[in-house]
Scaffold this motif. Structure first.
Motif, PDB file in Angstrom:
ATOM      1  N   VAL A 297      34.998  36.023  40.312  1.00  0.00           N
ATOM      2  CA  VAL A 297      34.853  35.195  41.510  1.00  0.00           C
ATOM      3  C   VAL A 297      35.320  35.963  42.745  1.00  0.00           C
ATOM      4  O   VAL A 297      34.668  35.942  43.801  1.00  0.00           O
ATOM      5  N   ALA A 298      36.455  36.659  42.603  1.00  0.00           N
ATOM      6  CA  ALA A 298      36.963  37.450  43.729  1.00  0.00           C
ATOM      7  C   ALA A 298      35.993  38.553  44.111  1.00  0.00           C
ATOM      8  O   ALA A 298      35.795  38.854  45.297  1.00  0.00           O
ATOM      9  N   ALA A 299      35.356  39.160  43.113  1.00  0.00           N
ATOM     10  CA  ALA A 299      34.387  40.221  43.393  1.00  0.00           C
ATOM     11  C   ALA A 299      33.180  39.666  44.143  1.00  0.00           C
ATOM     12  O   ALA A 299      32.674  40.293  45.089  1.00  0.00           O
ATOM     13  N   ILE A 300      32.713  38.485  43.739  1.00  0.00           N
ATOM     14  CA  ILE A 300      31.573  37.855  44.420  1.00  0.00           C
ATOM     15  C   ILE A 300      31.917  37.575  45.879  1.00  0.00           C
ATOM     16  O   ILE A 300      31.070  37.706  46.771  1.00  0.00           O
ATOM     17  N   ARG A 301      33.171  37.199  46.122  1.00  0.00           N
ATOM     18  CA  ARG A 301      33.616  36.889  47.484  1.00  0.00           C
ATOM     19  C   ARG A 301      34.042  38.141  48.261  1.00  0.00           C
ATOM     20  O   ARG A 301      34.507  38.028  49.395  1.00  0.00           O
ATOM     21  N   SER A 302      33.942  39.301  47.632  1.00  0.00           N
ATOM     22  CA  SER A 302      34.353  40.569  48.251  1.00  0.00           C
ATOM     23  C   SER A 302      35.817  40.540  48.691  1.00  0.00           C
ATOM     24  O   SER A 302      36.194  41.121  49.716  1.00  0.00           O
ATOM     25  N   ASP A 303      36.640  39.859  47.898  1.00  0.00           N
ATOM     26  CA  ASP A 303      38.077  39.760  48.164  1.00  0.00           C
ATOM     27  C   ASP A 303      38.787  40.762  47.264  1.00  0.00           C
ATOM     28  O   ASP A 303      39.177  40.461  46.141  1.00  0.00           O
ATOM     29  N   ASP A 304      38.949  41.976  47.766  1.00  0.00           N
ATOM     30  CA  ASP A 304      39.480  43.052  46.923  1.00  0.00           C
ATOM     31  C   ASP A 304      40.933  42.816  46.537  1.00  0.00           C
ATOM     32  O   ASP A 304      41.345  43.159  45.420  1.00  0.00           O
ATOM     33  N   ASP A 305      41.718  42.223  47.439  1.00  0.00           N
ATOM     34  CA  ASP A 305      43.121  41.953  47.100  1.00  0.00           C
ATOM     35  C   ASP A 305      43.215  40.989  45.915  1.00  0.00           C
ATOM     36  O   ASP A 305      43.994  41.209  44.984  1.00  0.00           O
ATOM     37  N   ALA A 306      42.437  39.907  45.975  1.00  0.00           N
ATOM     38  CA  ALA A 306      42.439  38.949  44.869  1.00  0.00           C
ATOM     39  C   ALA A 306      41.903  39.589  43.595  1.00  0.00           C
ATOM     40  O   ALA A 306      42.410  39.328  42.496  1.00  0.00           O
ATOM     41  N   LEU A 307      40.892  40.439  43.733  1.00  0.00           N
ATOM     42  CA  LEU A 307      40.335  41.119  42.557  1.00  0.00           C
ATOM     43  C   LEU A 307      41.393  41.972  41.871  1.00  0.00           C
ATOM     44  O   LEU A 307      41.571  41.896  40.645  1.00  0.00           O
ATOM     45  N   GLN A 308      42.107  42.757  42.641  1.00  0.00           N
ATOM     46  CA  GLN A 308      43.145  43.617  42.045  1.00  0.00           C
ATOM     47  C   GLN A 308      44.268  42.788  41.436  1.00  0.00           C
ATOM     48  O   GLN A 308      44.798  43.139  40.374  1.00  0.00           O
ATOM     49  N   ARG A 309      44.636  41.693  42.091  1.00  0.00           N
ATOM     50  CA  ARG A 309      45.667  40.820  41.534  1.00  0.00           C
ATOM     51  C   ARG A 309      45.214  40.242  40.198  1.00  0.00           C
ATOM     52  O   ARG A 309      45.970  40.235  39.219  1.00  0.00           O
ATOM     53  N   ASP A 310      43.981  39.763  40.140  1.00  0.00           N
ATOM     54  CA  ASP A 310      43.499  39.146  38.909  1.00  0.00           C
ATOM     55  C   ASP A 310      43.376  40.159  37.780  1.00  0.00           C
ATOM     56  O   ASP A 310      43.613  39.834  36.607  1.00  0.00           O
ATOM     57  N   LEU A 311      43.018  41.385  38.109  1.00  0.00           N
ATOM     58  CA  LEU A 311      42.970  42.432  37.084  1.00  0.00           C
ATOM     59  C   LEU A 311      44.370  42.761  36.576  1.00  0.00           C
ATOM     60  O   LEU A 311      44.561  43.015  35.369  1.00  0.00           O
ATOM     61  N   ARG A 312      45.358  42.744  37.469  1.00  0.00           N
ATOM     62  CA  ARG A 312      46.748  42.973  37.031  1.00  0.00           C
ATOM     63  C   ARG A 312      47.206  41.839  36.118  1.00  0.00           C
ATOM     64  O   ARG A 312      47.886  42.079  35.110  1.00  0.00           O
ATOM     65  N   VAL A 313      46.848  40.609  36.476  1.00  0.00           N
ATOM     66  CA  VAL A 313      47.207  39.461  35.634  1.00  0.00           C
ATOM     67  C   VAL A 313      46.577  39.602  34.262  1.00  0.00           C
ATOM     68  O   VAL A 313      47.234  39.401  33.224  1.00  0.00           O
ATOM     69  N   ALA A 314      45.304  39.955  34.220  1.00  0.00           N
ATOM     70  CA  ALA A 314      44.627  40.135  32.936  1.00  0.00           C
ATOM     71  C   ALA A 314      45.315  41.200  32.098  1.00  0.00           C
ATOM     72  O   ALA A 314      45.508  41.036  30.884  1.00  0.00           O
ATOM     73  N   GLY A 315      45.726  42.297  32.740  1.00  0.00           N
ATOM     74  CA  GLY A 315      46.421  43.354  32.010  1.00  0.00           C
ATOM     75  C   GLY A 315      47.741  42.884  31.436  1.00  0.00           C
ATOM     76  O   GLY A 315      48.101  43.223  30.301  1.00  0.00           O
ATOM     77  N   ALA A 316      48.479  42.074  32.205  1.00  0.00           N
ATOM     78  CA  ALA A 316      49.759  41.558  31.708  1.00  0.00           C
ATOM     79  C   ALA A 316      49.550  40.602  30.545  1.00  0.00           C
ATOM     80  O   ALA A 316      50.291  40.636  29.550  1.00  0.00           O
ATOM     81  N   LEU A 317      48.538  39.745  30.636  1.00  0.00           N
ATOM     82  CA  LEU A 317      48.295  38.752  29.590  1.00  0.00           C
ATOM     83  C   LEU A 317      47.814  39.387  28.288  1.00  0.00           C
ATOM     84  O   LEU A 317      47.946  38.791  27.220  1.00  0.00           O
ATOM     85  N   ALA A 318      47.267  40.585  28.384  1.00  0.00           N
ATOM     86  CA  ALA A 318      46.839  41.285  27.169  1.00  0.00           C
ATOM     87  C   ALA A 318      48.026  41.739  26.327  1.00  0.00           C
ATOM     88  O   ALA A 318      47.841  42.176  25.182  1.00  0.00           O
ATOM     89  N   HIS A 319      49.232  41.627  26.880  1.00  0.00           N
ATOM     90  CA  HIS A 319      50.442  42.044  26.149  1.00  0.00           C
ATOM     91  C   HIS A 319      51.324  40.857  25.771  1.00  0.00           C
ATOM     92  O   HIS A 319      52.525  41.023  25.539  1.00  0.00           O
ATOM     93  N   LEU A 320      50.744  39.660  25.688  1.00  0.00           N
ATOM     94  CA  LEU A 320      51.540  38.489  25.299  1.00  0.00           C
ATOM     95  C   LEU A 320      52.050  38.611  23.870  1.00  0.00           C
ATOM     96  O   LEU A 320      53.167  38.201  23.551  1.00  0.00           O
ATOM     97  N   CYS A 321      51.220  39.141  22.986  1.00  0.00           N
ATOM     98  CA  CYS A 321      51.598  39.252  21.579  1.00  0.00           C
ATOM     99  C   CYS A 321      52.475  40.486  21.380  1.00  0.00           C
ATOM    100  O   CYS A 321      52.199  41.550  21.928  1.00  0.00           O
ATOM    101  N   ARG A 322      53.502  40.328  20.573  1.00  0.00           N
ATOM    102  CA  ARG A 322      54.480  41.391  20.398  1.00  0.00           C
ATOM    103  C   ARG A 322      54.407  41.945  18.985  1.00  0.00           C
ATOM    104  O   ARG A 322      54.211  41.193  18.027  1.00  0.00           O
ATOM    105  N   PRO A 323      54.599  43.253  18.847  1.00  0.00           N
ATOM    106  CA  PRO A 323      54.597  43.813  17.494  1.00  0.00           C
ATOM    107  C   PRO A 323      55.771  43.321  16.651  1.00  0.00           C
ATOM    108  O   PRO A 323      55.682  43.256  15.424  1.00  0.00           O
TER     109      PRO A 323
END
Length: 506
Positions: A297-323
């Motif tokens: 959605v951020a990419a469609i709106r050309s909102d680069d700040d929101a896009l980078q924030r959402d990608l950072r959030v996605a990266g953090a959530l990919a580490h919810l599970c712990r070994p």
């Protein structure tokens, strides 16, 4: 109006401008990509634009009418006080008028009439301004869990795991080179891990016609209660999903608003209310998927700040599970504050609480706050039900540990063997184990039990007689159990600070 004479986009604009003038000078107009809203008095009228896009077709008046009716049906499930009726637009684009619901003859278009609400009560705005309270999150967890629990299973055509992967891949296709390669690879690996569970849950009926777009901006607080609205009506594949796909959107968006504590409070409360602990194994996958939806959605709106924030959030959530996850047991006498401590700790640690008082009643078919009859109480707290309860606590904890999630078991666990069984369970799953013993003077315990009984809002039924029995049979943790003692004889803020210190120590 028949399809040969249907509205063009220019006629839609003409009609909307004329309606706005008719409704009065105070009427506000809001444009979205696919709709136009007219805000007047206490109402909001929503008109579809006559568009044909890859994901929807509003080209005909009949299609727009069907979509209005579908939106009304779907959203009355969660916000009946906001969604009022579908009305025809009669006359011509140059001289339109809004008809009554039963005046369908000669309609040139259709609108959905809704009741207006205070935009400042939208949960995303409350979160942004630091005004989203713990009570709001608890109410939201109950609201979403109750909504999902009441839904019937979707027809067999929906919920194929292959479709889940296709939607996830579509995010990466839309984002192109902006999507991190490691997230793409993680998504593929994680899907392989959860695909059997997705198929099992589909067979068990967990694919249901949910909301489809359950972020905080689509939830409003009205009279103190959260109301989800604006569910997806134009594409059934986006709402006939595993219920965890809906819940994960809320979890992700709380995290996205800088509220990871609230996210875990929601996830734990959702599972505790509805009993779907097993579904939390899907939480990381769906949370990452939802974060990437927001990035798109951020990419469609050309909102680069929101896009980078959402990608950072996605990266953090990919580490919810712990070994090596953590199994923590909060134990102690009735009234010692175990549940309060567990709730504080789960938010700080990022964990899910499994509560003996709630699961005991669930096994008996009782609501958490139901007050059992004397006959029910005898069975509910007998030795056989106690064994079943601890077996269920172990089963749920094991499921969560196997998914790599931290677990807090909230139970009296006054017998040594009850604590040892959970310690052994942690070892079986390669998890760490910690024992937190909640303590307070007997006079404090009795005063708390009396207040709790008077309020009648807690899942625990333990009274003064139960406490007296516990004091006689309690097996105090031995030194080799390495229990961490937490004194709860203090005000709530002090206990919270002690829990925060314990989180840092853990």
């Amino acid at each position: 109006m028949d399809s040969a004479r249907d509205l063009t986009l220019e006629q839609h604009r003409t009609m909307v401008a004329a309606l706005q003038a008719t409704l009065g000078p105070q009427t506000e107009r809001i444009e979205t990509h696919i709709s136009t809203l007219l805000l007047h008095g206490g109402f909001a009228d929503k008109l579809r634009k006559p568009l044909s896009l890859p994901f929807l077709d509003f080209a005909s008046a009949a299609a727009r009418r069907r979509d209005c009716e579908e939106e009304l049906r779907l959203n009355r499930r969660t916000a009946p006080q906001l969604y009022l009726e579908v009305r025809p637009v009669r006359g011509s684009p140059e001289a339109p008028r809004i008809g009554e619901p039963d005046e369908s003859d000669g309609a040139i278009d259709w609108l959905l009439r809704m009741r207006r609400f205070d935009n400042d009560q939208l949960l995303d705005r409350l979160a942004t301004h630091g005004a989203l309270a713990d009570g709001d999150i608890d109410a939201l967890a109950s609201c979403v869990a109750d909504f999902h629990t009441a839904l019937p299973a979707s027809p067999a055509a929906w919920g194929d795991p292959a479709g889940v992967l296709a939607w996830a891949r579509a995010n990466f296709a839309a984002l192109g080179a902006r999507a991190p390669t490691d997230l793409h690879d993680w998504t593929e690996r994680e899907f392989e891990r959860i695909a059997p569970l997705l198929a099992l849950r589909r067979a068990q009926g967990f694919v249901r016609e949910g909301h489809g777009d359950l972020h905080l901006g689509n939830i409003v607080r009205v009279d103190g209660e959260p109301l989800p609205f604006d569910g997806i009506e134009f594409n059934p594949a986006l709402r006939h999903t595993d219920t965890m796909a809906d819940a994960a959107f809320v979890f992700m968006d709380l995290w996205r608003h800088g509220l990871p504590r609230g996210a875990w409070r929601f996830a734990s409360g959702y599972a505790e209310r509805g009993g779907d602990f097993a579904g939390l194994a899907l939480l990381p996958f769906f949370a990452v998927y939802r974060a990437l939806v927001r990035a798109q959605v951020a990419a469609i709106r050309s909102d680069d700040d929101a896009l980078q924030r959402d990608l950072r959030v996605a990266g953090a959530l990919a580490h919810l599970c712990r070994p090596r996850p953590l199994l923590l047991l909060t134990c102690g006498l009735s009234g010692s504050g175990k549940s309060t401590v567990a709730l504080e700790l789960l938010q700080g640690l990022g964990a899910v609480r499994v509560r003996s008082d709630v699961e005991r009643k669930r096994l008996a078919g009782l609501a958490a706050t139901a007050r059992p009859t004397p006959e029910q109480t005898a069975r509910l707290y007998g030795a056989a039900m106690t064994r079943r309860t601890y077996a269920r606590l172990g089963s749920l904890a094991g499921t969560l540990l196997a998914a790599g999630l931290n677990v807090i078991v909230d139970a009296a666990a006054l017998r040594r063997h009850e604590r040892d069984d959970l310690r052994a369970l942690a070892a079986l799953h390669g998890a760490d184990f910690r024992l937190v013993e909640c303590v307070a003077p007997e006079s404090v315990l009795r005063a708390r039990i009396a207040r709790r009984a008077a309020a009648g809002l807690d899942a625990s039924d333990a009274g003064q007689e139960v406490l007296s029995l516990q004091l006689r049979v309690c097996e105090i943790p031995a030194s080799e159990e390495a229990a961490l003692r937490l004194d709860t004889d203090a005000d709530r803020a002090t206990v919270a600070r002690r829990c925060a210190a314990l989180v840092r120590r853990l």
